[in-house]
Design an enzyme around this catalytic site. Structure first.
Site, mmCIF file in Angstrom:
data_model
loop_
_atom_site.group_PDB
_atom_site.id
_atom_site.type_symbol
_atom_site.label_atom_id
_atom_site.label_comp_id
_atom_site.label_asym_id
_atom_site.label_seq_id
_atom_site.Cartn_x
_atom_site.Cartn_y
_atom_site.Cartn_z
ATOM 1 N N GLY A 64 67.800 -62.186 96.598
ATOM 2 C CA GLY A 64 68.436 -62.467 95.275
ATOM 3 C C GLY A 64 68.465 -64.185 94.870
ATOM 4 N N GLY A 117 76.775 -56.600 89.385
ATOM 5 C CA GLY A 117 77.772 -57.015 90.856
ATOM 6 C C GLY A 117 78.962 -57.667 90.661
ATOM 7 N N SER A 118 79.586 -58.321 91.013
ATOM 8 C CA SER A 118 80.776 -59.160 91.135
ATOM 9 C C SER A 118 80.640 -60.472 90.437
ATOM 10 C CB SER A 118 81.262 -59.539 92.585
ATOM 11 O OG SER A 118 80.527 -60.762 92.994
ATOM 12 N N ASP A 160 68.216 -91.423 116.380
ATOM 13 C CA ASP A 160 68.301 -90.497 117.092
ATOM 14 C C ASP A 160 68.354 -90.599 118.792
ATOM 15 O OD1 ASP A 160 68.123 -89.394 114.715
ATOM 16 O OD2 ASP A 160 66.140 -88.451 115.028
ATOM 17 N N CYS A 196 82.130 -48.946 88.304
ATOM 18 C CA CYS A 196 82.200 -50.237 87.684
ATOM 19 C C CYS A 196 83.196 -50.081 86.555
ATOM 20 C CB CYS A 196 81.041 -50.854 87.193
ATOM 21 S SG CYS A 196 80.140 -49.954 86.073
ATOM 22 N N ALA A 225 70.651 -53.060 96.796
ATOM 23 C CA ALA A 225 71.590 -53.504 97.775
ATOM 24 C C ALA A 225 71.095 -53.424 98.928
ATOM 25 C CB ALA A 225 72.858 -52.828 97.305
ATOM 26 N N HIS A 262 71.372 -82.309 115.566
ATOM 27 C CA HIS A 262 69.761 -82.731 115.287
ATOM 28 C C HIS A 262 68.888 -81.648 115.779
ATOM 29 C CE1 HIS A 262 65.989 -84.774 115.916
ATOM 30 N NE2 HIS A 262 66.380 -85.561 114.975
ATOM 31 N N PHE A 316 71.780 -92.636 105.013
ATOM 32 C CA PHE A 316 71.937 -93.768 105.970
ATOM 33 C C PHE A 316 73.391 -94.317 105.845
ATOM 34 C CE2 PHE A 316 67.308 -93.605 105.029
ATOM 35 C CZ PHE A 316 66.721 -93.631 106.080
ATOM 36 N N PHE A 339 87.925 -51.484 93.293
ATOM 37 C CA PHE A 339 86.799 -50.906 93.511
ATOM 38 C C PHE A 339 86.385 -49.610 94.533
ATOM 39 C CE2 PHE A 339 81.712 -50.739 93.423
ATOM 40 C CZ PHE A 339 81.727 -50.691 92.349
#
Length: 919
Positions: free
Chosen positions: A651, A667-668, A164, A724, A616, A128, A111, A823
């Site tokens: 994921g 993964g990363s 609103d 990797c 993936a 909104h 608020f 990579f």
């Protein structure tokens, strides 16, 4: 949404046209929506002078705060702006000090005082989720669905002191589809289009073109947020109204009714129009009297289908099973079946000779029966009762006489036979064969479309063509998969199975993979771009070896006894047990789709767990083919579940799901860190992470040059660099540097780049277009920083996502390409001074990664010295890429923790229980 934030930005970013007029903005809001609005406003050139968001929750900052802090934007996290309705002076003063010309309020839940709303030159605008004035208030999107509106949408309006009620700046609308939910409307329209609209609104204000359309009171509505007390379903109304009521409620508290107890529907309904045949897999009008077929409506009336029921204790079951479950009804025996039941009672009496009488409640094992008695019972029943085929596991699943008879009669009637697996294949004539590819989610032993009906193309990187559409799982699909895995672990045969029998099933699965290896390798090749010969040998071949290796571990998982201090006169025995964890989640990358699945799931299953796996998004096909083979192998339903889809949705839900006890991720590093946070905040689930790398390879002048050239190239270009443990940086001793580079370039020129299905191809396409673009950019950065581009650096001029094998020299330690992983097929080479062993070690270890490393030298003492000091989970000496299913694999530092492969991997999926007995 952890995984897709960057993708969302790209997909939903507004026009890149640079406008002349810019504003100084204060953003007041929260959530990923707020983050995306913030990011895109900055991209348009507006200056965000302050971000005002909510305080951190459980140590985790709101996504808007994360983005702003990263950019150095001032961030304020006020828990409240008012106390007892009055503004807090120090909060208001802190706000005014930033000097905003406009307040932008995306997804603001606090608020805000009017002296803040009205303070800026241009006032404040708010998003909104409703076509105002209809459905004012916080539950607007819910009431859009509950009321059965045909149109949904959103408004950007000027804030005032009403609820609103301020003037409208702009509005957008969309159609409401018959089975839309809050989630589908938000994901399809309100989120992406809302971001665009907020950015457009700011620019309209900056350009002096913003509208101020007063809201009419006509048609205005306000209905408060639903509480559990008033979320009960009123069954005395038409099916459409019931459907709207259920789908319009958030999952918490969820619409509910009473059927032998309280049940939460939680958006698991769909509406079937007149004349459509409903699926037999759903609960129809068994308990909804208002939905019973009307004689005036032919064949099938308009019906409400309920997919899942969730009880107050949290247990969720498919609705179709509610009225057929053993808990609700039992089989009524015919006279012949009663005679067989008495014959079986005689068999029990013969085995349990110590029991005075065989009652319905007599428990086979509590009465003293052993494993040999199980075999005898099964064989005697087969012999005396018409050859009904029973398995030893059937006895373990029905241990009382009454339950055994019920199971036997159902088996006799064929009622409990497993449903035949139904698969809708995508077929393709390729590689001189017809490959048949499942493309739906695999949940609880069945292939089915995603809950929301969504699907997306998976692309062949060799030519950019679409292979087929694959299901795009929703949060509901993930929840059902986890529920199926939990049920399979706690109540199914998998958890009660003898470990040796479990091993037999995994051996059978490995055999089936070998039978289908050409098809699997072909699918892997067209879906990931892997050269077929490599896919056959490594992607598929090592996957088969992995399952065979861990199948052999199933009956060799042991605890130990431990001597502890004895308190006389008593004696103690302490021993440990290795137990499975329960439901495990596995999230795998796109470079080795099947092999990464095998590395994690084989150990997980051997330990006795059940799993939910997310492949993936760009390479889902071999995982779904694997799912088909698990059914043929006899793996019980619910043990293995495959949910393709986005990392940000699937994921994320897996990492925060309270019923998942372990998450394994490859993964990363940035995503690994986010996963750890979610896993910690949710339920402190166990985590193992195999993350990014920048693996050093040191080549000394006393190496075997032929081998060093061959292996050095393999260390970089193996699997087109999407590896990797690829050597991210080569350190070559000064005296051999020029010769080494010359020979590498000479060999690269001999490499054949082309169709991965051509058996003579050496180098295939990169996995997907976005990754190819990233590699080209990576090379451009290397050139700009002053590294010497010796060879390659560009996309190959042919269809598909092909990248030239690339070589950089004169790479200095501070450069981007010296520190960051490509990579891809990019060889990054630096010289080091002759004989400077410790100097090159220091440079090699000067990275936050520590996945793998290598050294080439004929001097074994030097090799051992270097291997002891390299900070990496794997060290290769005079070789590279030599992994084996028995050798543990995993990194140090920010390359993660935990191991794949070997006995160490098995321990990642087990817990140790200590038991102490006093006697």
């Amino acid at each position: 949404m952890l995984w897709t934030a960057s993708q969302v930005i790209r997909k939903f970013s507004t026009s890149s046209h640079y406008y002349q007029n810019k504003l100084k903005l204060a953003l007041i809001g929260q959530s990923l929506f707020g983050q995306e609005v913030y990011t895109n406003l900055r991209k348009q050139g507006h200056k965000v002078v302050g971000v005002f968001t909510v305080p951190d929750k459980d140590g985790k900052a709101d996504p808007l705060a994360v983005a702003a802090e990263k950019d150095g934007t001032p961030v304020f996290k006020f828990p409240r702006w008012r106390v007892k309705g009055k503004p807090i002076p120090e909060v208001v003063e802190a706000y005014k000090a930033v000097g905003a010309e406009l307040n932008v309020m995306p997804f603001c839940s606090q608020f805000i005082p009017m002296n803040v709303i009205d303070h800026p030159k241009h006032g404040s605008i708010i998003y909104h989720p409703s076509i105002l004035p209809l459905h004012r208030g916080a539950s607007a999107i819910n009431w859009t669905l509950i009321h059965g509106d045909k149109k949904a949408g959103f408004s950007v309006f000027w804030a005032d002191d009403g609820l609103d009620t301020g003037p409208i700046l702009l509005q957008r609308e969309c159609d409401v589809e018959p089975n839309d939910t809050v989630d589908t409307l938000y994901n399809r329209f309100l989120f992406p289009e809302g971001i665009k609209a907020m950015v457009e609104s700011v620019q309209l204000i900056a350009d002096g073109k913003a509208a101020r359309v007063p809201q009419s009171e006509e048609g205005a509505s306000y209905e408060g947020i639903q509480k559990k007390s008033n979320c009960r379903v009123n069954l005395a109304q038409p099916a459409q109204a019931i459907h709207n009521w259920i789908r319009g409620h958030d999952k918490v508290p969820g619409a509910w009714t009473v059927i032998d107890g309280q049940v939460g529907f939680q958006e698991h309904t769909s509406f079937i129009s007149a004349g459509s045949e409903p699926s037999s897999n759903h609960l129809l009008s068994h308990f909804l009297p208002s939905l019973l077929p009307s004689p005036s409506i032919p064949i099938f009336p308009r019906q409400l289908l309920v997919k899942n029921l969730q009880f107050e204790d949290g247990k969720m079951i498919p609705a179709s099973k509610y009225f057929s479950s053993g808990e609700s009804s039992s089989v009524e025996l015919t006279d012949d079946e009663k005679k067989m039941a008495e014959d079986i009672r005689m068999i029990w009496r013969g085995i349990l000779s110590n029991v005075p009488a065989i009652e319905d409640t007599t428990d086979f094992f509590k009465s003293g029966a052993a494993s040999m008695d199980v075999v005898r019972l099964v064989e005697e029943v087969k012999q005396r009762c018409g050859g009904v085929q029973l398995q030893n596991e059937d006895v373990y699943m029905a241990t009382t006489f009454q339950d055994f008879i019920q199971m036997f009669v159902r088996r006799l009637r064929g009622e409990d036979q497993e449903e035949e697996l139904v698969i809708d294949y995508a077929t393709k004539e390729v590689n001189n064969m017809t490959v048949k590819m499942p493309y739906q989610c695999f949940i609880d032993g069945k292939f089915e479309d995603a809950d929301n009906g969504k699907a997306c193309d998976t692309i062949n990187p060799a030519d950019g063509s679409a292979i087929c559409k694959v299901a795009y799982a929703s949060v509901g699909d993930v929840d059902r998969a986890v529920a199926a895995a939990k049920e399979a672990f706690e109540n199914g045969p998998w958890g009660k199975m003898n470990p040796r029998d479990r091993g037999s099933l995994l051996y059978r699965l490995a055999d089936l993979m070998e039978e289908h290896q050409e098809e699997l390798a072909t699918i892997e090749s067209i879906d990931s771009g892997a050269v077929y010969t490599l896919a056959l040998k490594t992607h598929v071949g090592m996957s088969i070896q992995t399952f065979r290796y861990f199948a052999g571990w199933c009956d060799k998982i042991q605890g130990k006894t431990i001597p502890i201090n004895q308190a006389r006169p008593n004696r103690n025995l302490t021993f440990t047990k290795k137990e499975p964890l329960g439901v495990c989640a596995i999230v795998i990358p796109w470079n080795y789709p099947l092999m990464m699945l095998a590395w994690k799931s084989a150990a997980c299953l051997a330990a006795g767990n059940t799993l939910v796996l997310k492949p993936a998004q760009v390479t889902p096909l071999t995982a779904l083919k694997f799912a088909e083979l698990t059914v043929k192998a006899g793996i019980p339903k619910g043990v293995i579940n495959i949910v393709p889809g986005s990392g940000g949705l699937v994921g994320q839900r897996l990492s925060e799901h309270p019923d998942v006890r372990k998450l394994g991720f490859t993964g990363s590093t940035p995503i690994g860190k986010q996963i750890m946070k979610s896993c910690a905040v949710s339920n402190l689930k166990k985590v193992s992470l195999e993350l990014g790398g920048k693996s050093p390879l040191i080549i000394f002048s006393d190496c075997d040059m032929d081998k060093a050239v061959r292996m050095g190239m393999s260390s970089v270009f193996f699997n087109k660099g999407e590896n990797c443990i690829a050597a991210g940086r080569l350190f070559v001793e000064e005296s051999i540097h020029d010769e080494y580079i010359s020979r590498v370039v000479e060999e690269i020129k001999k490499m054949k780049i082309g169709d991965p299905l051509d058996r003579s191809t050496d180098h295939g396409p990169q996995n997907h277009k976005a990754h190819l673009d990233k590699l080209v950019e990576y090379c451009e950065v290397g050139v700009k920083e002053g590294a010497t581009l010796v060879y390659g650096g560009k996309q190959v001029d042919r269809p598909g996502f092909f990248m030239e094998p690339t070589v950089f020299t004169d790479v200095e330690d501070h450069m981007f390409i010296a520190k960051e992983e490509s990579f891809g097929p990019v060889m990054v080479v630096s010289k080091f001074k002759n004989g400077d062993v410790d100097g090159v070690l220091q440079r090699a270890n000067d990275t936050e990664f520590g996945l793998a490393s290598g050294v080439f030298t004929r001097d074994i003492s030097k090799a051992m010295y270097v291997s002891e000091r390299l900070e990496a989970g794997t060290v290769f000496i005079n070789t590279y890429n030599k992994t084996d299913v028995a050798s543990p694999f995993g990194g140090f530092k920010q390359s993660g923790f935990g191991k794949d492969l070997g006995e160490d991997a098995l321990m990642e999926y087990l817990r140790t229980k200590a038991v102490t007995v006093e006697y």
